[in-house]
Scaffold this motif. Sequence first.
Motif, short mmCIF file in Angstrom:
data_model
loop_
_atom_site.label_atom_id
_atom_site.label_comp_id
_atom_site.label_asym_id
_atom_site.label_seq_id
_atom_site.Cartn_x
_atom_site.Cartn_y
_atom_site.Cartn_z
N LEU A 26 0.83 -1.21 0.00
CA LEU A 26 0.00 0.00 0.00
C LEU A 26 0.86 1.25 0.00
CD1 LEU A 26 -2.82 -1.00 2.53
CD2 LEU A 26 -3.09 -0.58 0.08
N SER A 27 1.99 1.19 0.71
CA SER A 27 2.90 2.34 0.71
C SER A 27 3.48 2.57 -0.68
CB SER A 27 4.03 2.11 1.73
OG SER A 27 3.52 2.02 3.03
N LEU A 28 3.86 1.47 -1.37
CA LEU A 28 4.38 1.60 -2.73
C LEU A 28 3.34 2.16 -3.69
CD1 LEU A 28 6.40 -1.75 -3.05
CD2 LEU A 28 7.32 0.57 -2.73
N LEU A 29 2.07 1.84 -3.43
CA LEU A 29 0.98 2.34 -4.27
C LEU A 29 0.61 3.79 -3.96
CD1 LEU A 29 -1.38 -0.78 -4.29
CD2 LEU A 29 0.03 0.05 -6.18
N GLY A 30 1.17 4.33 -2.88
CA GLY A 30 0.87 5.71 -2.53
C GLY A 30 -0.34 5.88 -1.63
N ALA A 31 -0.84 4.79 -1.07
CA ALA A 31 -2.03 4.89 -0.21
C ALA A 31 -1.73 5.73 1.03
CB ALA A 31 -2.50 3.50 0.21
N GLN A 32 -0.51 5.63 1.54
CA GLN A 32 -0.15 6.38 2.73
C GLN A 32 -0.24 7.89 2.47
OE1 GLN A 32 3.47 5.12 4.52
NE2 GLN A 32 3.44 6.65 6.15
N SER A 33 0.26 8.31 1.34
CA SER A 33 0.23 9.74 1.04
C SER A 33 -1.19 10.23 0.76
CB SER A 33 1.12 10.05 -0.17
OG SER A 33 0.68 9.33 -1.32
#
Length: 469
Positions: free
Chosen positions: A321-328
């Motif tokens: 999810l972090s690689l997909l940008g969900a965190q941002s």
Amino acid sequence: MTDGTWITLISLAVTVLFMLGTPVLLVIFYWVVGCSFVMGLTLDNAGAELLNVFNKGFALLAMPLFILTGDLINKSGIARRLSDFAYACLGWMRGGLAMASIGACGLFAAISGSNSATTATIGSMLHPEMVKGGYDERFSAATAAAGGTVGIIIPPSIIFIVYGFLMNLPISDLFIAGIVPGSLMVLAMMLACFIICTVNKWGFLIMLSPWRVFKTAVGAWLGFFAIGLVLWGIYTGKFSPTEAAGVTVGFCIIVGVLSWPLNKMMGSKPDTPVEEKSLASMVVVEGFTPLDIPSIVVRSAQITGILAPLIAVSVVMQQILSLLGAQSVIGGFVTGMGGYYPVLFTAMAIVFVAGMILESLPVTIILAPILAPIAHSVGVDPIQFAVIFLVGASIGFITPPYGLNLYVASGVTGVPYFRLLRYATMYLGSLVAVWIAVAYFPSLSKTLLPGGFLYEHIPIWIGALTFWN
């Protein structure tokens, strides 16, 4: 098709699998594998990450030990003695047996650290008694489900161990911070229970007998000792939470094995009413034989075998999810709310919604690394936010459509899942009220920690705890 389209289709497919009843572990695993292929990540990478979670997770060793503790105190009869004590204290009030089951959940949680174990143990013991005592069977099952929510808040707590491991926070501080909020959750549910039972005139009353209270307190002394042992050891720094779990397991095994022959010598039976037991027989619990230990360990291992892979695969999911940008994306949305309270209550709303569809472990592993730094950036204390986050996650145990505790209560009582929902929502309101109070008043989670109100203003109590330090 683009990578985004493939990931959307994979997400929709696993959502359908989840709705069809596929275990959450497999749903997350399928999503992780599918997204890894789309993003060009090798399965070797996923496998290495799964292994790495446990290689660096010494604190996670406490999880199977506390699960084993819950099974040991249930098998030994300590859990029954705790529920007898709670009933002796509260049975004289309207709804006393139902409130006693909630109190017993709090006491059981203070040794086991598991919500599902709390619900299953107290539900299987007290649901038949509540039905015999004139309570509606749906309400009785919902009470066990609601009471089990404190299993992950009152220390020791398995989910606090996971949160502290993920966010690099002192697990002992998290344990202490959960004492007051967990106690408030128990009191709030007791109040809701009293109101519901008074309106419906449920439950048979027993006379308040100081002798009965004293006798059941004597009978529950081993449970109180186990609770005190855990809290004293962690609070004074004598041992870490992982070591505390090991000490408690050892204590429960010794008590269980030694109590069995003593109990047989006294001729006491588990189903004998408290009034007919002698004070001497109350001192010794039913216990178990050494031959029972392998089956107890296997049962605990089965639960651990479900939770441990779920933790590992959820960590990998959080990385993808972090690689997909969900965190941002989530971070930008929450940060855009503005100041302290808008950010805090937005984060709480996200946790609440996530808790409706996911178990607390994936909710914690996926959302805590995203929301905790944002909350800290607007001034929320990390320990306080941990308590806020996990109280919200615990509420998810009785919120449909997932509501794990509702499924557990349904399984042990035989009451269909959807018949529990009406009364579960009545408890939900009291829990949400406590949740908001914990968010609005930081002192509730900090009061027992250094600098907190009780820590500073009750020196005798603190001195008693730290005398041996």
